[in-house]
Write a protein that holds these residues in place. Sequence first.
Motif, PDB file in Angstrom:
ATOM      1  N   GLY A  21       0.788  -1.230   0.000  1.00  0.00           N
ATOM      2  CA  GLY A  21       0.000   0.000   0.000  1.00  0.00           C
ATOM      3  C   GLY A  21       0.816   1.274   0.000  1.00  0.00           C
ATOM      4  O   GLY A  21       0.255   2.375   0.029  1.00  0.00           O
ATOM      5  N   VAL A  22       2.150   1.173  -0.047  1.00  0.00           N
ATOM      6  CA  VAL A  22       2.978   2.384  -0.066  1.00  0.00           C
ATOM      7  C   VAL A  22       2.752   3.130  -1.384  1.00  0.00           C
ATOM      8  O   VAL A  22       2.578   2.522  -2.442  1.00  0.00           O
ATOM      9  CB  VAL A  22       4.472   2.033   0.116  1.00  0.00           C
ATOM     10  N   GLU A  23       2.724   4.455  -1.316  1.00  0.00           N
ATOM     11  CA  GLU A  23       2.532   5.300  -2.503  1.00  0.00           C
ATOM     12  C   GLU A  23       3.752   6.180  -2.733  1.00  0.00           C
ATOM     13  O   GLU A  23       4.404   6.618  -1.780  1.00  0.00           O
ATOM     14  CB  GLU A  23       1.312   6.201  -2.324  1.00  0.00           C
ATOM     15  N   ALA A  46       0.815   2.987   4.063  1.00  0.00           N
ATOM     16  CA  ALA A  46      -0.632   2.831   4.192  1.00  0.00           C
ATOM     17  C   ALA A  46      -1.157   3.517   5.446  1.00  0.00           C
ATOM     18  O   ALA A  46      -2.311   3.956   5.489  1.00  0.00           O
ATOM     19  CB  ALA A  46      -0.995   1.342   4.216  1.00  0.00           C
ATOM     20  N   ALA A  47      -0.301   3.655   6.446  1.00  0.00           N
ATOM     21  CA  ALA A  47      -0.697   4.320   7.692  1.00  0.00           C
ATOM     22  C   ALA A  47      -0.559   5.837   7.601  1.00  0.00           C
ATOM     23  O   ALA A  47      -0.864   6.553   8.561  1.00  0.00           O
ATOM     24  CB  ALA A  47       0.137   3.794   8.853  1.00  0.00           C
ATOM     25  N   GLY A  48      -0.048   6.335   6.450  1.00  0.00           N
ATOM     26  CA  GLY A  48       0.053   7.774   6.256  1.00  0.00           C
ATOM     27  C   GLY A  48       1.386   8.380   6.632  1.00  0.00           C
ATOM     28  O   GLY A  48       1.554   9.598   6.570  1.00  0.00           O
ATOM     29  N   ARG A  49       2.369   7.567   6.993  1.00  0.00           N
ATOM     30  CA  ARG A  49       3.681   8.114   7.352  1.00  0.00           C
ATOM     31  C   ARG A  49       4.488   8.377   6.084  1.00  0.00           C
ATOM     32  O   ARG A  49       4.601   7.512   5.205  1.00  0.00           O
ATOM     33  CB  ARG A  49       4.437   7.152   8.257  1.00  0.00           C
ATOM     34  N   ALA A  50       5.072   9.570   5.988  1.00  0.00           N
ATOM     35  CA  ALA A  50       5.843   9.964   4.811  1.00  0.00           C
ATOM     36  C   ALA A  50       7.340   9.817   5.069  1.00  0.00           C
ATOM     37  O   ALA A  50       7.846  10.289   6.096  1.00  0.00           O
ATOM     38  CB  ALA A  50       5.518  11.394   4.412  1.00  0.00           C
TER      39      ALA A  50
END
Length: 323
Positions: A21-23, A46-50
Amino acid sequence: MDLERLAGPLAGVLAERYGPGVEVRGLGRAGGGASRVTCGFEAVTAAGRAHPLILRLDGAPGALAAVPLTREAGLMRAAAAAGVPSPEVIAADGPDGPLGIPFVVMERIEGESIPRRVLRDPALAAARAELAARCGEILAAVHRIPVDAVAGLDRADRLRSCQEVLDAIGEPHPALEFALRRLERGRPPERPPAVVHGDFRNGNLIVGPDGVRAVLDWELAHLGDPMEDLGWLCAKAWRFGSDLPVGGFGTYEQLIEAYERAGGATVDRDELHWWEMFGVARWGVICAMQARRHLSGGERSVELAVLGRRVAENEWDLLQMLP
């Protein structure tokens, strides 16, 4: 280069590190670099960590890089193990890998790398005062890297290689030709080979208020005389208008004392002068070669054309250095 098509495969590579799920967000080419393509982006989990990262790719045909990117990644890992401040390598692969082109992904280190800012930013004043000594310590660590840590490093005669490149350009450069002949006649004794960074200078260091945070651009690394790195750092081109001989930020004494204290080889000042003069000649030849890439139509670039205009500066510097 179509960076958009790389985002999907790159996300697949990063999933091994950051999970499914990494973008890949904000992938775009950064400025600078005549032989590699450098891009900044964020890997968002996926958890929103950049995670701020850097992607390095092979540049245009005929570019200067001598070390394949996968080997450069190995050098960075070996350098970190030897105590050289280095970005962590996240992933690397060759032309048969998932991106279809050689690449390295590394962590993005915050700090300043633009030389004129390194030399003038008031926020870096304290770090700047210690920078020549810190470079001596780091170069001692570079030269501690085992020569067999990364296979396949070039061990060509540097002076002969420089002459061959100048001959291949096919243009008359009397000052460069004369300087190379003088260097040939005055060669210092050969030292045992070490891993040489090949482009250790102001501009390839990330600097913060706390000092050097990372050493960049191992693409010209090879096996050779460790004094080559010290002489290159002292070449006039990397002073950017400053009177201080070491990168524009320090003295020979600061560099040498720190290098020797950190375990580097004993430095002979006449030998260092030879390698500094070689560095000026080498940079002049590189400028002429980069200009030829532009003039031949191999890669149209204002940056390469500007480098061509700097050949004369190096020729003048060499004439001033001759005894």
